[in-house]
Design a protein around this motif. Structure first.
Motif, PDB file in Angstrom:
ATOM      1  N   MET A   1       0.840  -1.176   0.000  1.00  0.00           N
ATOM      2  CA  MET A   1       0.000   0.000   0.000  1.00  0.00           C
ATOM      3  C   MET A   1       0.889   1.245   0.000  1.00  0.00           C
ATOM      4  N   LEU A   2       0.542   2.204  -0.862  1.00  0.00           N
ATOM      5  CA  LEU A   2       1.334   3.426  -0.971  1.00  0.00           C
ATOM      6  C   LEU A   2       0.494   4.616  -0.518  1.00  0.00           C
ATOM      7  N   THR A   3       1.082   5.459   0.318  1.00  0.00           N
ATOM      8  CA  THR A   3       0.408   6.661   0.785  1.00  0.00           C
ATOM      9  C   THR A   3       1.458   7.727   1.052  1.00  0.00           C
ATOM     10  N   GLU A   4       1.162   8.966   0.707  1.00  0.00           N
ATOM     11  CA  GLU A   4       2.158  10.034   0.853  1.00  0.00           C
ATOM     12  C   GLU A   4       2.615  10.200   2.296  1.00  0.00           C
ATOM     13  N   ARG A   5       1.654  10.170   3.214  1.00  0.00           N
ATOM     14  CA  ARG A   5       1.964  10.338   4.633  1.00  0.00           C
ATOM     15  C   ARG A   5       1.258   9.233   5.425  1.00  0.00           C
ATOM     16  N   PHE A   6       1.939   8.777   6.459  1.00  0.00           N
ATOM     17  CA  PHE A   6       1.388   7.675   7.250  1.00  0.00           C
ATOM     18  C   PHE A   6       1.688   7.927   8.726  1.00  0.00           C
ATOM     19  N   PHE A   7       1.028   7.171   9.581  1.00  0.00           N
ATOM     20  CA  PHE A   7       1.243   7.266  11.021  1.00  0.00           C
ATOM     21  C   PHE A   7       2.741   7.326  11.338  1.00  0.00           C
ATOM     22  N   PRO A   8       3.208   8.225  12.231  1.00  0.00           N
ATOM     23  CA  PRO A   8       2.451   9.016  13.203  1.00  0.00           C
ATOM     24  C   PRO A   8       1.959  10.377  12.713  1.00  0.00           C
ATOM     25  N   GLU A   9       2.031  10.635  11.405  1.00  0.00           N
ATOM     26  CA  GLU A   9       1.488  11.886  10.892  1.00  0.00           C
ATOM     27  C   GLU A   9      -0.029  11.922  11.123  1.00  0.00           C
ATOM     28  N   ILE A  10      -0.574  13.133  11.280  1.00  0.00           N
ATOM     29  CA  ILE A  10      -1.997  13.309  11.567  1.00  0.00           C
ATOM     30  C   ILE A  10      -2.681  13.921  10.356  1.00  0.00           C
ATOM     31  N   GLY A  11      -3.847  13.398   9.991  1.00  0.00           N
ATOM     32  CA  GLY A  11      -4.609  13.937   8.875  1.00  0.00           C
ATOM     33  C   GLY A  11      -5.639  12.931   8.399  1.00  0.00           C
ATOM     34  N   GLY A  12      -6.484  13.337   7.471  1.00  0.00           N
ATOM     35  CA  GLY A  12      -7.558  12.471   6.997  1.00  0.00           C
ATOM     36  C   GLY A  12      -7.072  11.234   6.273  1.00  0.00           C
ATOM     37  N   VAL A  13      -6.173  11.406   5.297  1.00  0.00           N
ATOM     38  CA  VAL A  13      -5.653  10.260   4.545  1.00  0.00           C
ATOM     39  C   VAL A  13      -4.815   9.367   5.463  1.00  0.00           C
ATOM     40  N   GLU A  14      -4.061  10.005   6.364  1.00  0.00           N
ATOM     41  CA  GLU A  14      -3.236   9.253   7.306  1.00  0.00           C
ATOM     42  C   GLU A  14      -4.104   8.354   8.189  1.00  0.00           C
ATOM     43  N   LYS A  15      -5.195   8.914   8.693  1.00  0.00           N
ATOM     44  CA  LYS A  15      -6.121   8.141   9.535  1.00  0.00           C
ATOM     45  C   LYS A  15      -6.773   7.013   8.729  1.00  0.00           C
ATOM     46  N   HIS A  16      -7.223   7.342   7.532  1.00  0.00           N
ATOM     47  CA  HIS A  16      -7.891   6.371   6.653  1.00  0.00           C
ATOM     48  C   HIS A  16      -6.968   5.183   6.363  1.00  0.00           C
ATOM     49  N   SER A  17      -5.750   5.472   5.927  1.00  0.00           N
ATOM     50  CA  SER A  17      -4.827   4.388   5.558  1.00  0.00           C
ATOM     51  C   SER A  17      -4.414   3.569   6.776  1.00  0.00           C
ATOM     52  N   LEU A  18      -4.282   4.203   7.936  1.00  0.00           N
ATOM     53  CA  LEU A  18      -3.917   3.474   9.151  1.00  0.00           C
ATOM     54  C   LEU A  18      -5.029   2.518   9.576  1.00  0.00           C
ATOM     55  N   GLU A  19      -6.266   2.988   9.559  1.00  0.00           N
ATOM     56  CA  GLU A  19      -7.378   2.139  10.006  1.00  0.00           C
ATOM     57  C   GLU A  19      -7.562   0.927   9.082  1.00  0.00           C
ATOM     58  N   ILE A  20      -7.406   1.135   7.783  1.00  0.00           N
ATOM     59  CA  ILE A  20      -7.510   0.006   6.856  1.00  0.00           C
ATOM     60  C   ILE A  20      -6.337  -0.947   7.054  1.00  0.00           C
ATOM     61  N   SER A  21      -5.146  -0.393   7.271  1.00  0.00           N
ATOM     62  CA  SER A  21      -3.947  -1.220   7.475  1.00  0.00           C
ATOM     63  C   SER A  21      -4.089  -2.107   8.700  1.00  0.00           C
TER      64      SER A  21
END
Length: 344
Positions: A1-21
């Motif tokens: 899975m590719l995402t520009e920003r990921f945990f521990p960064e905070i934001g909508g996409v960050e939260k979305h990708s973390l919860e699915i992960s």
């Protein structure tokens, strides 16, 4: 899975990708996240809660391609490759023919008016991926994307939170405490909310208190404006756990899907503001638009708050309906969409 920003960064996409992960790993699948290296997360390789994370220096497409070249040569061993937004699709664009099991989630928008180049780039990403999920119905209208699934994000439904949210603290005193959630940037509507506080103070004789949970380039401007007009505004920075702020606030200022759904789940009245046609459709085309108050300027925000404080009983049904809606939109439900997308 590719995402520009990921945990521990905070934001909508960050939260979305973390919860699915978290749910992918919980189901027993092996998962690797490729994301951008940031000051908060400088380690190139790490493992968090069973999630393998590879952080790269993604500064321009050519350096990114070089950084990923060795990794992408092994693409064929992955059963699924999922990109969050078109930017990460182009991180791997030269290597996509090594593995065509590509999927994508389209999040949000860049700016308004939308430059044509972004519409084209998204359309190319859509063509070269098998199926997609769009976060919001507005995406199909503005980007001509044909979504396979549409989501708005979700909430975590657990016993502790459920006990808190089922106890509504909707009263006149509570309504005088406001909470803003989001970045301190023009596109979040923060300036409209601050101006509404001034209108309420000087035209309606209501001196309300606002907690701001977020950071951004407008912070100094807002501090100066608040001090000049003697507004009661508390700056709290980015907060990962908003529980105590939700508890003491009756009205939430937010214009992002995740914060709105979370606020509805907490049995709060939500006021969202738009400043252009796209943002208006972003809010009004959502299935929860009937449970929130959508305004176009600071005057409407102030009028809405005045009406809420003086007639709060008529809003109780809206709050209850919003809560019931949010309970039906959990991260487990969102994960089910992904499993259907991937045909797992």
């Amino acid at each position: 899975m590719l995402t520009e920003r990921f945990f521990p960064e905070i934001g909508g996409v960050e939260k979305h990708s973390l919860e699915i992960s978290k749910r992918i790993v919980r189901d027993g699948h092996k998962l690797t996240i490729i994301t951008r290296k940031t000051p908060k997360s400088a380690n190139k390789y790490e493992k968090i809660d069973g999630i393998n994370i590879v952080r790269i220096a993604a500064n321009g497409y050519l350096p990114t391609w070089l950084n990923l070249s060795k990794f992408c040569m092994n693409f064929s061993r992955y059963d699924i490759i999922h990109c969050h937004d078109f930017v990460t699709f182009y991180w791997i664009f030269p290597f996509i023919f090594f593995n065509r099991n590509l999927y994508i989630t389209f999040h949000g928008f860049e700016r308004y008016p939308i430059p044509k180049i972004y519409i084209i780039l998204r359309k190319i990403a859509e063509i070269f991926t098998k199926r997609n999920i769009c976060v919001g119905r507005f995406i199909s209208s503005y980007y001509k994307t044909k979504p396979n699934y549409i989501t708005y994000g979700g909430i975590d439904l657990n016993e502790k939170e459920n006990l808190i949210t089922t106890k509504s603290n909707f009263n006149t005193q509570n309504l005088k405490k406001l909470l803003f959630i989001g970045r301190l940037e023009k596109d979040t509507g923060i300036l409209y909310y601050i101006e509404a506080l001034k209108i309420l103070k000087f035209e309606y004789r209501l001196n309300l208190e606002l907690d701001i949970c977020g950071e951004g380039r407008l912070e100094n401007m807002i501090r100066s404006y608040s001090k000049k007009n003697n507004l009661t505004v508390n700056f709290n920075g980015f907060i990962s756990n908003l529980g105590k702020f939700f508890e003491k606030s009756g009205i939430i200022f937010s214009s992002s899907y995740l914060s709105i759904i979370e606020s509805l789940y907490r049995k709060k009245l939500v006021i969202s503001v738009y400043h252009n046609k796209l943002k208006e459709d972003y809010l009004k085309l959502s299935p929860f638009s009937k449970y929130i108050i959508v305004c176009k300027n600071s005057i409407e925000i102030a009028e809405s708050i005045f009406n809420i404080i003086n007639n709060n009983i008529i809003y109780e049904e809206k709050i209850e309906q919003g809560y019931l809606f949010a309970k039906q939109h959990t991260w487990n439900d969102v994960y089910k969409l992904y499993k259907e997308l991937w045909k797992l």
